[in-house]
Design a protein around this motif. Structure first.
Motif, PDB file in Angstrom:
ATOM      1  N   ARG A   1       0.835  -1.211   0.000  1.00  0.00           N
ATOM      2  CA  ARG A   1       0.000   0.000   0.000  1.00  0.00           C
ATOM      3  C   ARG A   1       0.865   1.255   0.000  1.00  0.00           C
ATOM      4  N   ILE A   2       1.986   1.214   0.711  1.00  0.00           N
ATOM      5  CA  ILE A   2       2.907   2.356   0.709  1.00  0.00           C
ATOM      6  C   ILE A   2       3.468   2.559  -0.695  1.00  0.00           C
ATOM      7  N   LEU A   3       3.887   1.464  -1.338  1.00  0.00           N
ATOM      8  CA  LEU A   3       4.420   1.574  -2.690  1.00  0.00           C
ATOM      9  C   LEU A   3       3.375   2.131  -3.651  1.00  0.00           C
ATOM     10  N   GLU A   4       2.162   1.607  -3.549  1.00  0.00           N
ATOM     11  CA  GLU A   4       1.078   2.081  -4.420  1.00  0.00           C
ATOM     12  C   GLU A   4       0.876   3.584  -4.245  1.00  0.00           C
ATOM     13  N   HIS A   5       0.864   4.039  -2.988  1.00  0.00           N
ATOM     14  CA  HIS A   5       0.637   5.455  -2.731  1.00  0.00           C
ATOM     15  C   HIS A   5       1.794   6.294  -3.262  1.00  0.00           C
ATOM     16  N   ASN A   6       3.031   5.852  -3.036  1.00  0.00           N
ATOM     17  CA  ASN A   6       4.186   6.639  -3.431  1.00  0.00           C
ATOM     18  C   ASN A   6       4.312   6.787  -4.946  1.00  0.00           C
ATOM     19  N   LEU A   7       3.716   5.865  -5.698  1.00  0.00           N
ATOM     20  CA  LEU A   7       3.801   5.914  -7.156  1.00  0.00           C
ATOM     21  C   LEU A   7       2.534   6.473  -7.793  1.00  0.00           C
ATOM     22  N   THR A   8       1.579   6.890  -6.977  1.00  0.00           N
ATOM     23  CA  THR A   8       0.358   7.502  -7.502  1.00  0.00           C
ATOM     24  C   THR A   8       0.648   8.925  -7.960  1.00  0.00           C
TER      25      THR A   8
ATOM     26  N   LEU B   1      11.963   1.863  -7.970  1.00  0.00           N
ATOM     27  CA  LEU B   1      11.020   1.543  -9.038  1.00  0.00           C
ATOM     28  C   LEU B   1      10.820   2.723  -9.981  1.00  0.00           C
ATOM     29  N   ASP B   2      10.818   3.921  -9.414  1.00  0.00           N
ATOM     30  CA  ASP B   2      10.689   5.145 -10.218  1.00  0.00           C
ATOM     31  C   ASP B   2      11.304   6.289  -9.432  1.00  0.00           C
ATOM     32  N   PRO B   3      12.359   6.916  -9.948  1.00  0.00           N
ATOM     33  CA  PRO B   3      13.017   8.001  -9.214  1.00  0.00           C
ATOM     34  C   PRO B   3      12.098   9.174  -8.892  1.00  0.00           C
ATOM     35  N   ALA B   4      10.986   9.289  -9.613  1.00  0.00           N
ATOM     36  CA  ALA B   4      10.051  10.392  -9.360  1.00  0.00           C
ATOM     37  C   ALA B   4       9.044  10.080  -8.259  1.00  0.00           C
ATOM     38  N   ALA B   5       9.139   8.904  -7.652  1.00  0.00           N
ATOM     39  CA  ALA B   5       8.192   8.517  -6.606  1.00  0.00           C
ATOM     40  C   ALA B   5       8.291   9.471  -5.424  1.00  0.00           C
ATOM     41  N   SER B   6       7.167   9.667  -4.752  1.00  0.00           N
ATOM     42  CA  SER B   6       7.131  10.521  -3.565  1.00  0.00           C
ATOM     43  C   SER B   6       7.420   9.679  -2.323  1.00  0.00           C
ATOM     44  N   ALA B   7       7.635  10.349  -1.203  1.00  0.00           N
ATOM     45  CA  ALA B   7       7.778   9.664   0.087  1.00  0.00           C
ATOM     46  C   ALA B   7       6.404   9.554   0.737  1.00  0.00           C
ATOM     47  N   PHE B   8       6.209   8.521   1.532  1.00  0.00           N
ATOM     48  CA  PHE B   8       4.915   8.329   2.172  1.00  0.00           C
ATOM     49  C   PHE B   8       4.670   9.455   3.176  1.00  0.00           C
ATOM     50  N   PRO B   9       3.490  10.072   3.142  1.00  0.00           N
ATOM     51  CA  PRO B   9       3.252  11.308   3.912  1.00  0.00           C
ATOM     52  C   PRO B   9       2.781  11.076   5.339  1.00  0.00           C
ATOM     53  N   ALA B  10       3.544  10.334   6.121  1.00  0.00           N
ATOM     54  CA  ALA B  10       3.137  10.083   7.505  1.00  0.00           C
ATOM     55  C   ALA B  10       4.344   9.669   8.324  1.00  0.00           C
ATOM     56  N   SER B  11       4.216   9.818   9.642  1.00  0.00           N
ATOM     57  CA  SER B  11       5.222   9.278  10.543  1.00  0.00           C
ATOM     58  C   SER B  11       5.095   7.762  10.562  1.00  0.00           C
ATOM     59  N   ALA B  12       6.136   7.086  11.017  1.00  0.00           N
ATOM     60  CA  ALA B  12       6.119   5.620  11.043  1.00  0.00           C
ATOM     61  C   ALA B  12       5.009   5.085  11.940  1.00  0.00           C
TER      62      ALA B  12
END
Length: 229
Positions: free
Chosen positions: A44-51, A135-146
C-alpha cells in the motif's frame, strides 16, 4: 516548404504508454504473526508513493487474479523476513520483484534492509520509500510518521489521525469507516475537521478528502472540482 512546416508544427509526439502496475500482498516469512500487518502495509505504501506519476497507474490487488482482472501489465510482489546479526540485533529484510504480467518473467528485483535497533514501523517505512524510488526516481515519500503509518495500515485511522493530524489518508480512512456504518453525519464532520488542518500532506490525498466531503454533502459542484483535482 510551407506545407512541410505546417505538417511539422501540427504533429505531436505520441503519448507515453501507461504502465498498469499492481502491488500484491507480500509474504510474511518471519514466523511472527504480529508482523502480518506489514504484508498489507508495504504494498500500500508503494502504491501510494507511485500515484500521480505521468506514466504509471498503480493498482491495489491482494492477489494475482485481481491484478489480471484489472489488466495489469506488471505485478509487484515480494516477501520479508527477519535476519539476525551480532548481539542478536534483527533487521527486516525485503525482497521485491517486478514481473512482466504478459511474459511471466522478472524484469527488476529490489532488496532493502531496515537498520538494526530501529522499530519495525520505521524500518518498513524507510525501506518502502527506498523501494519506491528504485522503481521510479520520481516517486514521492509516504506522507506520515512511522507510528501513524502502522496504525493506519491496521485500520486504526482515528488513532493515526490523532498522533499525526496532517496525515490525510488517516482522516480519509476514518470517515470512510464511519460512512460504511451509515453514520454519514459524523463522517461529514470528520471530513470538515480534516480539511481544516493547515498542514495536510499530499495534494492527491487532500483532493480525495475534498471529494469525499462533497459526496457526503451531495454538493455536485464541489464534487466536480475535487474530481478534476
Amino acid at each position: 516548404a510551407a506545407l512541410v512546416g505546417v505538417g511539422t508544427s501540427c504533429s505531436r509526439p505520441p503519448a507515453p504508454a501507461l504502465t498498469r502496475e499492481a502491488f500484491l500482498t507480500f509474504d510474511n516469512l518471519t514466523g511472527d504473526a504480529s508482523l502480518d500487518w506489514v504484508a498489507q502495509a508495504a504494498p500500500r505504501i508503494l502504491e501510494h508513493n507511485l500515484t500521480g506519476l505521468p506514466t504509471t497507474v498503480p493498482l491495489a490487488g491482494t492477489a494475482a487474479r485481481d491484478a489480471y482482472l484489472e489488466r495489469a501489465s506488471r505485478l509487484v510482489h515480494g516477501y520479508f523476513e527477519k535476519r539476525y546479526f551480532e548481539k542478536r540485533s534483527a533487521r527486516l529484510h525485503f525482497e521485491i520483484e517486478v514481473e512482466d504480467a504478459a511474459a511471466h518473467r522478472m524484469i527488476q528485483t529490489v532488496v532493502e534492509d531496515s537498520e538494526p535497533l530501529e522499530s519495525d514501523a520505521t524500518g518498513v517505512l524507510k525501506a518502502m520509500n527506498a523501494v519506491a524510488k528504485a522503481l521510479d526516481p520520481a516517486a514521492s515519500a509516504f506522507p506520515a510518521s512511522a507510528d501513524a503509518m502502522s496504525l493506519w495500515s491496521q485500520g486504526k485511522n482515528e488513532q493515526a489521525a490523532g498522533i499525526d493530524p496532517d496525515f490525510a489518508l488517516a482522516w480519509l480512512g476514518w470517515l470512510e469507516q464511519l460512512a460504511a456504518t451509515g453514520d454519514a453525519v459524523r463522517a461529514s464532520e470528520i471530513a470538515d475537521h480534516a480539511l481544516a488542518q493547515p498542514g495536510l500532506r499530499s495534494p492527491i490525498d487532500k483532493a480525495q478528502l475534498q471529494l469525499a466531503s462533497a459526496t457526503l454533502r451531495k454538493d455536485d459542484t464541489a464534487r466536480l472540482t475535487a474530481t478534476r483535482k
